[in-house]
Design an enzyme around this catalytic site. Structure first.
Site, mmCIF file in Angstrom:
data_model
loop_
_atom_site.group_PDB
_atom_site.id
_atom_site.type_symbol
_atom_site.label_atom_id
_atom_site.label_comp_id
_atom_site.label_asym_id
_atom_site.label_seq_id
_atom_site.Cartn_x
_atom_site.Cartn_y
_atom_site.Cartn_z
ATOM 1 N N LYS A 184 0.887 -1.175 0.000
ATOM 2 C CA LYS A 184 0.000 0.000 0.000
ATOM 3 C C LYS A 184 0.917 1.214 0.000
ATOM 4 C CE LYS A 184 -3.041 3.190 1.179
ATOM 5 N NZ LYS A 184 -2.137 4.337 0.925
ATOM 6 N N ALA A 186 2.034 5.204 -0.222
ATOM 7 C CA ALA A 186 1.437 6.450 0.268
ATOM 8 C C ALA A 186 0.664 7.122 -0.863
ATOM 9 C CB ALA A 186 2.547 7.370 0.766
ATOM 10 N N GLU A 259 8.760 1.426 11.556
ATOM 11 C CA GLU A 259 9.846 2.392 11.417
ATOM 12 C C GLU A 259 9.166 3.754 11.452
ATOM 13 O OE1 GLU A 259 11.827 5.052 10.113
ATOM 14 O OE2 GLU A 259 12.210 4.105 8.166
ATOM 15 N N CYS A 293 13.208 10.619 7.942
ATOM 16 C CA CYS A 293 13.004 10.329 9.379
ATOM 17 C C CYS A 293 14.315 10.455 10.132
ATOM 18 C CB CYS A 293 12.481 8.908 9.564
ATOM 19 S SG CYS A 293 11.041 8.575 8.585
ATOM 20 N N GLU A 390 9.135 16.743 14.974
ATOM 21 C CA GLU A 390 9.749 16.576 13.654
ATOM 22 C C GLU A 390 9.317 17.732 12.747
ATOM 23 O OE1 GLU A 390 10.518 12.428 11.550
ATOM 24 O OE2 GLU A 390 8.519 12.533 12.377
HETATM 25 C C1 SIN Z 1 13.984 7.356 6.247
HETATM 26 O O1 SIN Z 1 14.107 8.541 6.444
HETATM 27 O O2 SIN Z 1 13.013 6.736 6.696
HETATM 28 C C2 SIN Z 1 14.995 6.535 5.479
HETATM 29 C C3 SIN Z 1 16.326 7.140 5.425
HETATM 30 C C4 SIN Z 1 17.399 6.189 4.961
HETATM 31 O O3 SIN Z 1 17.148 5.023 4.630
HETATM 32 O O4 SIN Z 1 18.549 6.620 4.930
#
Ligand code: SIN
Length: 486
Positions: A184, A186, A259, A293, A390
């Site tokens: 799925k 985004a 994650e 992230c 964030e």
């Molecule tokens: C992410 O920001 O979720 C992935 C970053 C990465 O794999 O370096």
């Protein structure tokens, strides 16, 4: 760069879902629009898949599972390597598609295609090393074995910020282990997934092994969590959504890998190579226009070197070229959508109201599209939103510290625990601080630590499970103990 009219993997006039090796529309016959964040123009209409399509996809994956699982690891590896070759052969087109749908700068998008392909290579190899165990028995007439078997049908719920790499980071190990699945993607980046599905078809991967359903997120995810055929779900996204998925997984105790969000500290000690540290901060903070992230979210610089570091970083940020993501010379594309820009504005305004100063950038960019200037803020303090939430945008907030214990305490003072960075030339400080930081990934004098062969994942509210490395295939396997009495 490939012009949109020249796409061969997808037809923008006729986007379809990929279920059981067929290209299908959604039964609801409804669609949602996909906008190019560089221009605000509508790129195409995406069929709004729902519960029915998710159910069909799961059924297809379930039917395909026994045959796929029965292939040898070597046969599955051949398919994965073929798929990897096709990705690399189509790097320019895949990068252009990604660039128009979610705004990743084209040159960086090409890097993502390579990164995505590397997960297929790594897991094609790793699948051949799924070793079992024999255990010495305590009686002479028994033999004890542990064998590893694929969990079955899996679902991958993937994020928009790395539309290809996060998909192959999940699918690579799943397929190598012998699982089949449903993706799925985004809603902001389904086209990359459909282009990938075309490559799955071209690679000759049997029908039903990979299925892609975009559309009504709630409905699709309800089916994924309620359908007993789905044994494992891997999700990359926000901590807020991750918590809801934990609840949804409980009735069937589905295996879950999460994650989730991060709020990475980036620490520059007084003995650091400042040039290298600024280069690392640039890479970590401004990669994907700050929408990762693992982006540096809080830059802690020792007070003795604060001004020197800030000067070097500002000089580098000034050089970043911002503009339409399809322009091959651009480094900073737009943010994914208007909400993304508003969040960045909110964080910057809050910081300024509480005493931060703009060292570079600090405002929207351009007349149209979702652009925000690459920004550096000084005099940042811990009471500011930007130091807790964030930002997911191109803003580098700089604050200072006096000693190691203070900065370790501050860095760890967060609900998140995904990535942290430190720059120092003192080897024992490097080891001690790396060990003291409560984060799953540490960039030690390294602004971009992610790679296919290493485990990636968070501590605390950044989630659980690891993707990448030999660890990344574990969750797709059941360990079965066999006791043989002779
Ligand atoms: C992410 O920001 O979720 C992935 C970053 C990465 O794999 O370096």
């Amino acid at each position: 760069m490939v012009k949109t009219k020249e796409f061969t993997l997808i037809d923008l006039e006729d986007i379809k879902l990929f279920i059981n090796g067929e290209w299908v529309t959604a039964e609801s016959n409804s669609f949602f629009s996909l906008k190019n964040p560089s221009t605000g123009e509508i790129v195409t209409e995406i069929p709004r898949g729902g519960r029915k399509e998710a159910r069909n996809a799961i059924e297809a994956a379930s039917t395909a599972f026994p045959k796929w699982a029965a292939l040898t690891a070597y046969e599955r590896a051949d398919y994965l390597l073929k798929l990897k070759d096709l990705m690399l052969d189509n790097e320019a087109e895949l990068a252009s598609i990604m660039s128009i749908e979610m705004g990743k700068a084209y040159s960086e998008a090409r890097g993502e295609v390579k990164y995505a392909a590397s997960f297929l290579t790594w897991y094609a190899e790793e699948g051949r090393r799924i070793y079992g165990e024999t255990i010495p028995a305590s009686v002479s007439n028994k033999r004890l074995f542990v064998v590893k078997q694929p969990v079955g049908v899996i679902a991958a719920i993937t994020p928009w910020n790395f539309p290809l790499a996060m998909m192959t980071r999940k699918l690579g190990p799943a397929l190598a282990a012998g699982c089949t699945g449903v993706v799925k993607p985004a809603s902001q980046s389904p086209l990359s997934a459909f282009a990938f599905a075309k490559l799955v078809e071209l690679a000759g991967i049997p029908n039903g092994v990979v299925n892609i359903v975009a559309g009504a997120t709630g409905e699709i995810s309800d089916e994924i969590f309620e359908n007993p055929e789905v044994k494992k779900i891997s999700f990359t996204g926000s901590t807020e959504v991750g918590k809801k998925l934990v609840e949804k997984s409980a009735p069937q105790l589905k295996k879950l890998a999460l994650e989730l969000g991060g709020h990475a500290p980036f620490i520059v000690f007084e003995d650091a190579d400042l040039e290298k540290a600024a280069e690392g901060a640039l890479a970590s903070k401004f990669r994907n226009a700050g929408q990762t992230c693992v982006c540096a979210n809080r830059i802690y610089v020792h007070e003795k070197v604060k001004d020197d570091f800030a000067k070097i970083l500002v000089e580098k940020v000034k050089q970043l070229k911002i503009g339409n993501s399809l322009d091959e010379t651009v480094q900073i594309g737009p943010l994914v959508n208007e909400q993304g820009v508003q969040k960045v504005e909110e964080h910057v305004l809050d910081a300024l109201a509480k005493g931060a100063v703009v060292l570079q950038g600090g405002k929207r960019y351009g007349e149209k599209g979702c652009f925000y200037e690459p920004t550096v803020l000084g005099n940042v303090t811990k009471d500011m939103k930007i130091m807790k939430e964030e930002t997911f945008g191109p803003v580098a907030p700089i604050t200072t510290f006096k000693d190691d214990q203070e900065v370790i305490r501050e860095a760890n003072d967060t609900i998140y625990g995904l990535a942290a960075y430190l720059y120092t030339s003192d080897i024992s400080r490097a080891v001690k601080v790396s060990e003291a930081l409560n984060f799953g990934v540490i960039g030690l004098n390294d602004g971009v630590p992610g790679t296919a062969q290493a485990p990636f994942g968070g501590m605390n509210q950044s989630g659980y499970g690891r993707e990448g490395g030999h660890q990344g295939i574990k969750d797709y396997l059941e360990e079965k103990y066999i006791s043989l009495s002779l």
